[in-house]
Design a protein around this motif. Structure first.
Motif, PDB file in Angstrom:
ATOM      1  N   GLU A   1      28.687  65.383  67.896  1.00 37.73           N
ATOM      2  CA  GLU A   1      28.870  63.937  68.151  1.00 37.73           C
ATOM      3  C   GLU A   1      28.185  63.534  69.454  1.00 37.73           C
ATOM      4  O   GLU A   1      27.613  62.446  69.558  1.00 37.73           O
ATOM      5  N   VAL A   2      28.239  64.418  70.446  1.00 36.20           N
ATOM      6  CA  VAL A   2      27.559  64.130  71.718  1.00 36.20           C
ATOM      7  C   VAL A   2      26.049  64.034  71.468  1.00 36.20           C
ATOM      8  O   VAL A   2      25.383  63.119  71.961  1.00 36.20           O
ATOM      9  N   ALA A   3      25.542  64.950  70.630  1.00 38.56           N
ATOM     10  CA  ALA A   3      24.104  64.941  70.316  1.00 38.56           C
ATOM     11  C   ALA A   3      23.716  63.657  69.581  1.00 38.56           C
ATOM     12  O   ALA A   3      22.592  63.180  69.691  1.00 38.56           O
ATOM     13  N   ARG A   4      24.680  63.064  68.844  1.00 34.85           N
ATOM     14  CA  ARG A   4      24.401  61.796  68.157  1.00 34.85           C
ATOM     15  C   ARG A   4      24.458  60.607  69.109  1.00 34.85           C
ATOM     16  O   ARG A   4      24.262  59.476  68.687  1.00 34.85           O
ATOM     17  N   GLY A   5      24.848  60.860  70.363  1.00 38.44           N
ATOM     18  CA  GLY A   5      24.838  59.769  71.342  1.00 38.44           C
ATOM     19  C   GLY A   5      26.207  59.259  71.768  1.00 38.44           C
ATOM     20  O   GLY A   5      26.305  58.292  72.516  1.00 38.44           O
ATOM     21  N   TYR A   6      27.250  59.903  71.294  1.00 38.54           N
ATOM     22  CA  TYR A   6      28.588  59.447  71.671  1.00 38.54           C
ATOM     23  C   TYR A   6      29.069  60.143  72.955  1.00 38.54           C
ATOM     24  O   TYR A   6      28.800  61.323  73.165  1.00 38.54           O
ATOM     25  N   ASP A   7      29.803  59.403  73.783  1.00 40.51           N
ATOM     26  CA  ASP A   7      30.698  60.031  74.746  1.00 40.51           C
ATOM     27  C   ASP A   7      31.963  60.337  73.956  1.00 40.51           C
ATOM     28  O   ASP A   7      32.321  59.578  73.048  1.00 40.51           O
ATOM     29  N   VAL A   8      32.630  61.422  74.301  1.00 39.19           N
ATOM     30  CA  VAL A   8      33.786  61.812  73.490  1.00 39.19           C
ATOM     31  C   VAL A   8      35.003  62.095  74.375  1.00 39.19           C
ATOM     32  O   VAL A   8      34.886  62.762  75.405  1.00 39.19           O
ATOM     33  N   ILE A   9      36.139  61.562  73.950  1.00 39.90           N
ATOM     34  CA  ILE A   9      37.416  61.986  74.530  1.00 39.90           C
ATOM     35  C   ILE A   9      38.052  62.908  73.499  1.00 39.90           C
ATOM     36  O   ILE A   9      38.290  62.501  72.362  1.00 39.90           O
ATOM     37  N   VAL A  10      38.237  64.165  73.902  1.00 41.58           N
ATOM     38  CA  VAL A  10      38.834  65.146  72.992  1.00 41.58           C
ATOM     39  C   VAL A  10      40.297  65.300  73.381  1.00 41.58           C
ATOM     40  O   VAL A  10      40.612  65.503  74.555  1.00 41.58           O
ATOM     41  N   ILE A  11      41.184  65.168  72.403  1.00 36.62           N
ATOM     42  CA  ILE A  11      42.611  65.397  72.655  1.00 36.62           C
ATOM     43  C   ILE A  11      42.973  66.717  71.986  1.00 36.62           C
ATOM     44  O   ILE A  11      42.693  66.903  70.801  1.00 36.62           O
ATOM     45  N   VAL A  12      43.574  67.618  72.738  1.00 36.54           N
ATOM     46  CA  VAL A  12      43.939  68.899  72.133  1.00 36.54           C
ATOM     47  C   VAL A  12      45.446  69.110  72.099  1.00 36.54           C
ATOM     48  O   VAL A  12      46.180  68.700  72.995  1.00 36.54           O
ATOM     49  N   SER A  13      45.888  69.794  71.024  1.00 35.12           N
ATOM     50  CA  SER A  13      47.261  70.298  70.910  1.00 35.12           C
ATOM     51  C   SER A  13      47.305  71.691  71.513  1.00 35.12           C
ATOM     52  O   SER A  13      46.259  72.276  71.811  1.00 35.12           O
TER      53      SER A  13
ATOM     54  N   LEU B   1      32.885  74.031  75.789  1.00 34.14           N
ATOM     55  CA  LEU B   1      31.842  73.000  75.741  1.00 34.14           C
ATOM     56  C   LEU B   1      30.788  73.260  76.822  1.00 34.14           C
ATOM     57  O   LEU B   1      29.583  73.141  76.580  1.00 34.14           O
ATOM     58  N   GLN B   2      31.255  73.644  78.012  1.00 32.30           N
ATOM     59  CA  GLN B   2      30.296  73.942  79.095  1.00 32.30           C
ATOM     60  C   GLN B   2      29.355  75.072  78.675  1.00 32.30           C
ATOM     61  O   GLN B   2      28.152  75.016  78.945  1.00 32.30           O
ATOM     62  N   GLU B   3      29.925  76.083  77.996  1.00 29.14           N
ATOM     63  CA  GLU B   3      29.086  77.198  77.524  1.00 29.14           C
ATOM     64  C   GLU B   3      28.040  76.716  76.526  1.00 29.14           C
ATOM     65  O   GLU B   3      27.038  77.368  76.299  1.00 29.14           O
ATOM     66  N   MET B   4      28.302  75.567  75.879  1.00 27.70           N
ATOM     67  CA  MET B   4      27.336  74.992  74.934  1.00 27.70           C
ATOM     68  C   MET B   4      26.434  73.978  75.622  1.00 27.70           C
ATOM     69  O   MET B   4      25.787  73.160  74.969  1.00 27.70           O
ATOM     70  N   ASP B   5      26.479  73.962  76.959  1.00 32.23           N
ATOM     71  CA  ASP B   5      25.675  73.027  77.760  1.00 32.23           C
ATOM     72  C   ASP B   5      26.077  71.568  77.557  1.00 32.23           C
ATOM     73  O   ASP B   5      25.254  70.660  77.683  1.00 32.23           O
ATOM     74  N   VAL B   6      27.331  71.351  77.205  1.00 26.71           N
ATOM     75  CA  VAL B   6      27.845  69.978  77.127  1.00 26.71           C
ATOM     76  C   VAL B   6      28.686  69.741  78.383  1.00 26.71           C
ATOM     77  O   VAL B   6      29.657  70.464  78.609  1.00 26.71           O
ATOM     78  N   PRO B   7      28.314  68.766  79.207  1.00 29.19           N
ATOM     79  CA  PRO B   7      29.095  68.527  80.431  1.00 29.19           C
ATOM     80  C   PRO B   7      30.496  68.006  80.084  1.00 29.19           C
ATOM     81  O   PRO B   7      30.640  66.893  79.582  1.00 29.19           O
TER      82      PRO B   7
ATOM     83  N   ALA C   1      34.985  57.094  85.739  1.00 31.90           N
ATOM     84  CA  ALA C   1      34.162  57.546  86.876  1.00 31.90           C
ATOM     85  C   ALA C   1      33.476  58.866  86.542  1.00 31.90           C
ATOM     86  O   ALA C   1      32.310  59.076  86.884  1.00 31.90           O
ATOM     87  N   LYS C   2      34.187  59.740  85.854  1.00 38.23           N
ATOM     88  CA  LYS C   2      33.579  61.030  85.465  1.00 38.23           C
ATOM     89  C   LYS C   2      32.459  60.820  84.438  1.00 38.23           C
ATOM     90  O   LYS C   2      31.410  61.455  84.520  1.00 38.23           O
ATOM     91  N   PHE C   3      32.682  59.918  83.472  1.00 37.84           N
ATOM     92  CA  PHE C   3      31.610  59.623  82.513  1.00 37.84           C
ATOM     93  C   PHE C   3      30.387  59.086  83.278  1.00 37.84           C
ATOM     94  O   PHE C   3      29.245  59.442  82.984  1.00 37.84           O
ATOM     95  N   ALA C   4      30.658  58.238  84.280  1.00 42.14           N
ATOM     96  CA  ALA C   4      29.553  57.637  85.045  1.00 42.14           C
ATOM     97  C   ALA C   4      28.775  58.701  85.821  1.00 42.14           C
ATOM     98  O   ALA C   4      27.575  58.556  86.060  1.00 42.14           O
ATOM     99  N   GLU C   5      29.462  59.787  86.186  1.00 44.33           N
ATOM    100  CA  GLU C   5      28.778  60.890  86.884  1.00 44.33           C
ATOM    101  C   GLU C   5      27.894  61.702  85.944  1.00 44.33           C
ATOM    102  O   GLU C   5      27.191  62.601  86.394  1.00 44.33           O
ATOM    103  N   GLY C   6      28.014  61.464  84.643  1.00 50.40           N
ATOM    104  CA  GLY C   6      27.170  62.211  83.707  1.00 50.40           C
ATOM    105  C   GLY C   6      27.933  63.156  82.793  1.00 50.40           C
ATOM    106  O   GLY C   6      27.343  63.788  81.921  1.00 50.40           O
ATOM    107  N   PHE C   7      29.237  63.265  83.007  1.00 53.22           N
ATOM    108  CA  PHE C   7      30.023  64.068  82.052  1.00 53.22           C
ATOM    109  C   PHE C   7      30.016  63.350  80.712  1.00 53.22           C
ATOM    110  O   PHE C   7      30.061  62.123  80.654  1.00 53.22           O
ATOM    111  N   ARG C   8      29.932  64.119  79.618  1.00 52.19           N
ATOM    112  CA  ARG C   8      29.874  63.492  78.300  1.00 52.19           C
ATOM    113  C   ARG C   8      31.191  63.629  77.535  1.00 52.19           C
ATOM    114  O   ARG C   8      31.429  62.947  76.547  1.00 52.19           O
TER     115      ARG C   8
END
Ligand code: ADP
Ligand code: ASP
Ligand code: MG
Length: 415
Positions: free
Chosen positions: A29-41, A85-91, A123-130
């Motif tokens: 989804e990030v590669a498609r251009g989305y910023d993502v909020i992931v919620i985990v259980s 995600l970091q290991e996959m080069d996704v910030p 603010a984190k998204f603005a820093e470049g985190f996806r």
């Protein structure tokens, strides 16, 4: 950037391989251009284990410490998901509830959101985190204590974030590939629905279908969140799963669209309650104060006995609240608020319900339901109805049979 919320339930993050599988879906989804909020259980089974530890340590536990312990499972998966995600080069960065902060009421183990300020994550998204990986199920109270939202609460975290951040969609990834006409574990005839109306899903969830927490459906309906349930296993695309949406987005619907069940119900009967104006308030007031979630209520016709009119009052509640209900009634009797001869409990019952918005304009659903149960020799103990549902309390040992019989009777297998 457009934003998506993706929630992964316990089985979808049950081990490191599954976390990688989930992270891969996020990466796409990030590669498609989305910023993502992931919620985990928490990893599946973890929350049950934590609850068990609390109960073994302190049977009448302090609810604040219960929340401190049971919220911790989500912290682990949030960190692991961010690392994966970091290991996959996704910030990506993880967030515990208090860091966002996810502000809630102080109703421990049943907290509700009061606010989710966007500033820190924005603010984190603005820093470049996806990706922001947020621990589901938890928040922080005004007293600065950790709270939890009730079992299954990560669904509600997901919908609340989708509303707060104006997400394009809220995708709930789980171990089934959508919402079915009934729990696919009960009958293989269960059929996946492409769409279901908010009102119907709300009823199904509150009547026991745990695929979504009730509160998550309520929030999605109120804030018009596009809510989708789909499988975290196998290939998925934008058409996968089941969309929960407004009634008018559904072309055609059946009179009954689903069957739900709730296994752990109990029936309690106050025998020969002194009948007088205010008696219902005198019974259900103390029950509510004791935190008992009363569901169905039946009051019999009163008889005139020696000491005036008496009646039997029956109510249902979850099995694990029976002791609390009994104590509340005994205390009320000792305080002279109510008088009754006996309190009889039946903890071997289950609730089975049929739901459908078509019931508003169709008669005969109750008759079909009762006939189908009679044909299987299932005795009905209590009945409750509303505009779009009919529920019955029956012996627990017939629960699966009843669900299957009703699924057949309303021809839910056929689309
Ligand atoms: P998660 O851990 O992903 O939150 P849950 O166990 O809470 O998953 O919810 C998914 C389960 O809900 C399914 O495995 C299924 O057994 C159950 N379920 C109950 N009713 C339904 C229904 N009508 N449609 C789909 N699943 C249902
Ligand atoms: N882990 C929590 C539970 O098992 C919350 C959730 O999974 O939604 O209830
Ligand atoms: Mg769940």
């Amino acid at each position: 950037m457009p934003l998506l919320v993706m929630k992964f339930g316990g089985t979808s993050v049950a081990d490191l391989a599954r976390i990688r599988n989930a992270a891969e879906k996020v990466r796409r989804e990030v590669a498609r251009g989305y910023d993502v909020i992931v919620i985990v259980s928490a990893m599946s089974g973890k929350t049950n284990e934590l609850v068990g530890w609390v109960e073994q340590t302190s049977p009448l536990f302090d609810a604040r410490e219960y929340d401190a312990v049971v919220s911790s499972g989500e912290n682990v998966t949030a960190g692991l998901m961010a690392l994966t995600l970091q290991e996959m080069d996704v910030p990506a960065r993880s967030w515990q509830g208090w860091q966002v902060p996810i502000l809630t009421t102080s109703a421990h183990s049943a907290a509700r959101f009061t606010d989710i300020p966007r500033a820190n994550i924005d603010a984190k998204f603005a820093e470049g985190f996806r990706v922001a990986v947020v621990a589901g199920f938890q928040g922080v109270s005004a007293e600065n204590r950790i709270t939890t939202l009730g079992r299954g609460g990560s669904d509600t975290t997901a919908v609340a974030f989708a509303a707060a951040f104006g997400a394009e969609r809220c995708d709930i990834y789980t171990d089934v590939d959508g919402i079915y006409t009934t729990d696919p574990r009960i009958t293989e005839k269960a059929r996946k629905l492409d769409r279901i109306a908010f009102e119907e899903m709300l009823e199904l969830a509150s009547l026991g279908a745990k695929v979504l927490q009730t509160r998550s459906v309520e929030l999605a309906m109120r804030y018009k969140v596009r809510l989708r349930v789909l499988s975290s296993f196998g290939e998925t695309d934008e058409h996968s799963g089941t969309l929960v949406c407004d009634e008018d987005e559904i072309m055609e619907s059946k009179v009954v669209s689903g069957v739900a069940y709730s296994r752990d119900e109990a029936k309690m009967t106050l025998v020969k309650v002194q009948d007088r104006p205010g008696i219902a308030a005198a019974i259900f007031g103390p029950l509510s104060e004791a935190g008992v979630n009363v569901d169905m209520i039946v009051q019999n016709i009163s008889e005139i006995g020696n000491g005036g009119a008496v009646t039997d009052m029956t109510f249902s509640c979850p099995t694990n609240q029976v002791a609390r209900a009994r104590k509340a009634m005994e205390d009320a009797r000792a305080a002279g608020l109510i008088a009754y001869a006996d309190l009889v409990q039946d903890t071997d019952v289950a609730k089975v319900s049929v739901v459908g918005i078509g019931m508003r304009s169709h008669a005969g659903v109750a008759a079909t339901m009762f006939k189908a149960l009679a044909a299987e020799n299932v005795n009905i103990k209590v009945i409750a109805t509303s505009e779009i549902k009919i529920s019955v309390l029956i012996d627990r040992k017939y629960m699966e049979l009843a669900v299957q019989a009703l699924h057949d009777a309303f021809e839910l297998e056929r689309g």
